[in-house]
Write an enzyme that holds these catalytic residues in place. Structure first.
Site, PDB file in Angstrom:
ATOM      1  N   GLU A 190       0.821  -1.225   0.000  1.00 40.01           N
ATOM      2  CA  GLU A 190       0.000   0.000   0.000  1.00 40.01           C
ATOM      3  C   GLU A 190       0.848   1.265   0.000  1.00 40.01           C
ATOM      4  O   GLU A 190       0.519   2.213  -0.724  1.00 40.01           O
ATOM      5  CB  GLU A 190      -0.948   0.019   1.207  1.00 40.01           C
ATOM      6  N   SER A 209      -2.397   5.798  -6.018  1.00 42.29           N
ATOM      7  CA  SER A 209      -3.784   6.154  -6.368  1.00 42.29           C
ATOM      8  C   SER A 209      -4.222   7.417  -5.619  1.00 42.29           C
ATOM      9  O   SER A 209      -5.395   7.787  -5.647  1.00 42.29           O
ATOM     10  CB  SER A 209      -4.730   4.995  -6.026  1.00 42.29           C
TER      11      SER A 209
HETATM   12  N1  HBI Z   1     -10.376  -6.789   1.147  1.00 41.61           N
HETATM   13  N2  HBI Z   1     -11.162  -6.154  -0.944  1.00 41.61           N
HETATM   14  C1  HBI Z   1     -10.179  -6.127  -0.002  1.00 41.61           C
HETATM   15  N3  HBI Z   1      -9.049  -5.425  -0.222  1.00 41.61           N
HETATM   16  C2  HBI Z   1      -8.047  -5.385   0.704  1.00 41.61           C
HETATM   17  O1  HBI Z   1      -7.003  -4.751   0.491  1.00 41.61           O
HETATM   18  C3  HBI Z   1      -8.210  -6.087   1.904  1.00 41.61           C
HETATM   19  C4  HBI Z   1      -9.408  -6.790   2.095  1.00 41.61           C
HETATM   20  N4  HBI Z   1      -9.595  -7.474   3.236  1.00 41.61           N
HETATM   21  C5  HBI Z   1      -8.598  -7.610   4.235  1.00 41.61           C
HETATM   22  C6  HBI Z   1      -7.390  -6.783   4.001  1.00 41.61           C
HETATM   23  N5  HBI Z   1      -7.222  -6.090   2.870  1.00 41.61           N
HETATM   24  C7  HBI Z   1      -6.355  -6.743   5.090  1.00 41.61           C
HETATM   25  O2  HBI Z   1      -6.565  -7.783   5.978  1.00 41.61           O
HETATM   26  C8  HBI Z   1      -4.950  -6.805   4.571  1.00 41.61           C
HETATM   27  O3  HBI Z   1      -4.604  -5.475   4.457  1.00 41.61           O
HETATM   28  C9  HBI Z   1      -4.009  -7.474   5.500  1.00 41.61           C
HETATM   29 FE    FE Z   2      -5.248  -1.380  -1.468  1.00 39.86          FE
END
Ligand code: HBI
Ligand code: FE
Length: 294
Positions: A190, A209
């Site tokens: 990220e 982004s």
């Molecule tokens: N769900 N759609 C989506 N996108 C993510 O980045 C995401 C998630 N669920 C859990 C999650 N990220 C986090 O647990 C992680 O950042 C570790």
């Molecule tokens: Fe993301």
């Protein structure tokens, strides 16, 4: 997510939030893996126009700030003219690194998220932010997920790292290590920075982004920029509603892959005995990198 809570705690309640409607997306039609149809025909001309505006603003910020691999992959995606059709991108992506995109209503539970990554499936949110959210959005939307995350999936080393990360996430859930892996994801996938012959560049999707953080992360004298160290990253808290206080810098995606390959079980055990570090920590033996001149 308006308070600086630990993002992993937020995700833990995804199930409740999705059932209670507190999350933006429509989870009613999601399958057991939280996958939905993208319904590309349902996007309106106004939404495609908003996508073009978001894309144009962000794309002109990339030169000199985003790593070359990101820029080259994004350009090859040819996604400037409107909200992309995930299946078309998946066909190209599968040929490149055997990843596919899956359409999701928004944030999905950790277990589900890690299972998708462990099987080389990247979850992409189907809904697009509203015009008034042009510069800031609380939950990831299709612009964050697609523009921010998809280009690097075309890089074989990063693609392999993300699958290993997914496998590590599933294991972390059995070791009560989720919070540590959430920090690792946050400070790399990220908000990560990478060294290049021309200076520091961004590779993190949250930066790439974002209209403002892409400049701030490289040139502001305020944040710390310190060399990536997996244990240090997993010990460091992060903010979810402001620019980062600290960025971690890798030398290459090969380094990221190599440094996150070991079994983290002993690190989780050690971290459980240590205080988490505030996001603005600079330890006595650490030196923050100078700012990148663009
Ligand atoms: N769900 N759609 C989506 N996108 C993510 O980045 C995401 C998630 N669920 C859990 C999650 N990220 C986090 O647990 C992680 O950042 C570790
Ligand atoms: Fe993301």
């Amino acid at each position: 997510m308006n308070t600086a809570v630990d993002q992993a705690a937020f995700f833990k309640t995804v199930e409740e939030k999705s059932e209670s409607g507190a999350l933006r997306g429509d989870y009613a039609l999601a399958d057991a893996q939280y996958v939905v149809a993208q319904n590309w025909d349902a996007y309106t001309p106004v939404q495609h126009a908003l996508w073009r505006k978001l894309y144009a603003r962000q794309a002109q910020l990339l030169p000199g700030r985003a790593c070359d691999v990101f820029i080259e992959s994004l350009n090859a995606l040819d996604a400037a003219d409107g909200i992309p059709q995930f299946d078309r991108t998946s066909d190209a992506l599968f040929k490149a690194t055997r990843w596919r995109l899956v359409a999701v209503p928004g944030l999905v539970p950790d277990q589900t998220f890690f299972e998708h990554l462990a099987n080389r499936r990247f979850p992409v949110t189907v809904w697009l932010r509203e015009p008034h959210e042009f510069d800031y959005i609380v939950e990831p939307d299709v612009f964050h997920d697609f523009f921010g995350h998809v280009p690097l999936l075309f890089n074989p080393v990063f693609a392999d790292h993300l699958q290993e990360y997914g496998k590590g996430g599933l294991k972390a859930l059995t070791l009560d290590g989720l919070q540590y892996l959430a920090r690792l994801y946050w400070y790399t996938v990220e908000f990560g920075l990478i060294r290049s012959p021309q200076g520091l560049r961004a590779y993190g999707a949250g930066i790439l982004s974002s209209g403002g953080e892409i400049e701030y992360c490289l040139t502001s004298p305020h944040p710390r920029r310190i060399p990536f160290d997996a244990e240090r990253v997993m010990r460091t808290l992060y903010k979810i509603d402001s620019y980062q206080e600290t960025y971690f810098v890798i030398d290459s995606f090969e380094q990221l892959f190599r440094d996150t390959a070991p079994d983290f079980t002993p690190i989780y055990q050690r971290l459980k005995t240590l205080e988490a570090l505030p996001a603005d920590t600079l330890l006595a033996d650490e030196v923050s990198e100078g700012i990148a001149y663009i």
